[in-house]
Design a protein around this motif. Structure first.
Motif, PDB file in Angstrom:
ATOM      1  N   ILE A 184       0.836  -1.203   0.000  1.00  0.00           N
ATOM      2  CA  ILE A 184       0.000   0.000   0.000  1.00  0.00           C
ATOM      3  C   ILE A 184       0.869   1.251   0.000  1.00  0.00           C
ATOM      4  O   ILE A 184       0.576   2.219  -0.707  1.00  0.00           O
ATOM      5  N   LEU A 185       1.969   1.260   0.755  1.00  0.00           N
ATOM      6  CA  LEU A 185       2.870   2.414   0.760  1.00  0.00           C
ATOM      7  C   LEU A 185       3.516   2.643  -0.606  1.00  0.00           C
ATOM      8  O   LEU A 185       3.661   3.784  -1.045  1.00  0.00           O
ATOM      9  N   VAL A 186       3.892   1.571  -1.277  1.00  0.00           N
ATOM     10  CA  VAL A 186       4.461   1.703  -2.629  1.00  0.00           C
ATOM     11  C   VAL A 186       3.417   2.266  -3.591  1.00  0.00           C
ATOM     12  O   VAL A 186       3.712   3.151  -4.398  1.00  0.00           O
ATOM     13  N   LEU A 187       2.185   1.762  -3.490  1.00  0.00           N
ATOM     14  CA  LEU A 187       1.118   2.275  -4.349  1.00  0.00           C
ATOM     15  C   LEU A 187       0.797   3.742  -4.042  1.00  0.00           C
ATOM     16  O   LEU A 187       0.551   4.532  -4.965  1.00  0.00           O
ATOM     17  N   ILE A 188       0.831   4.119  -2.784  1.00  0.00           N
ATOM     18  CA  ILE A 188       0.565   5.512  -2.403  1.00  0.00           C
ATOM     19  C   ILE A 188       1.679   6.415  -2.924  1.00  0.00           C
ATOM     20  O   ILE A 188       1.409   7.503  -3.441  1.00  0.00           O
ATOM     21  N   CYS A 189       2.927   5.995  -2.796  1.00  0.00           N
ATOM     22  CA  CYS A 189       4.041   6.803  -3.327  1.00  0.00           C
ATOM     23  C   CYS A 189       3.936   6.943  -4.836  1.00  0.00           C
ATOM     24  O   CYS A 189       4.183   8.019  -5.385  1.00  0.00           O
ATOM     25  N   GLY A 190       3.564   5.863  -5.519  1.00  0.00           N
ATOM     26  CA  GLY A 190       3.352   5.954  -6.961  1.00  0.00           C
ATOM     27  C   GLY A 190       2.208   6.879  -7.310  1.00  0.00           C
ATOM     28  O   GLY A 190       2.289   7.650  -8.272  1.00  0.00           O
ATOM     29  N   CYS A 191       1.161   6.840  -6.531  1.00  0.00           N
ATOM     30  CA  CYS A 191       0.017   7.726  -6.755  1.00  0.00           C
ATOM     31  C   CYS A 191       0.411   9.185  -6.525  1.00  0.00           C
ATOM     32  O   CYS A 191      -0.020  10.076  -7.260  1.00  0.00           O
TER      33      CYS A 191
END
Length: 144
Positions: free
Chosen positions: A63-70
């Motif tokens: 989720i943190l990786v997806l949030i950083c990508g977002c």
């Protein structure tokens, strides 16, 4: 009969920089919050609402990786919407300014998505447009 011209003082680009940075940062943070809620909801969508489950460490990392990508994805559309809004903040009404910021963020996100050929996911793009409109409304109120 003399016509009096009203000269309104428009700050220079350097004076508008803090407002641009504030609007961009708030738009990116709001987008990240929206996407966090979305990703957490999607991760727990198979569970009933009454049941509470804690995510494990691997889920949180994902989720943190997806949030950083977002957040990286939302940076350019938010920045361009903030630049537009800082230039037209004294010329447009607030609701038109928010709508224009949303349209610019949405268009730039679609163009960015097309250029990098990412799989199209409408929800983060719409969240980014909504976040750009919200931050434009808030920052324009501060500037006026």
């Amino acid at each position: 009969m003399q016509h009096k011209q009203i000269h309104t003082h428009h700050p220079s680009a350097l004076a508008r920089l803090p407002a641009i940075m504030l609007q961009t940062l708030s738009s990116v943070i709001i987008t990240a919050l929206f996407c966090t809620i979305l990703f957490y909801w999607r991760a727990n969508s198979e569970l009933p609402l009454m049941q509470i489950s804690l995510l494990n460490f691997n889920d949180i990392k994902l989720i943190l990786v997806l949030i950083c990508g977002c957040m990286l994805f939302a940076l350019v559309p938010s920045l361009l919407a903030a630049v537009f809004c800082s230039y037209f903040v004294w010329r447009l009404p607030r609701f038109l300014l928010g709508a224009a910021a949303a349209i610019i963020a949405f268009s730039v996100a679609l163009l960015q998505n097309w250029l990098f050929s990412w799989p199209l996911d409408w929800i983060p793009i719409l969240f980014n447009a909504l976040a750009a409109a919200i931050s434009a409304l808030c920052v324009s109120r501060l500037q006026q």
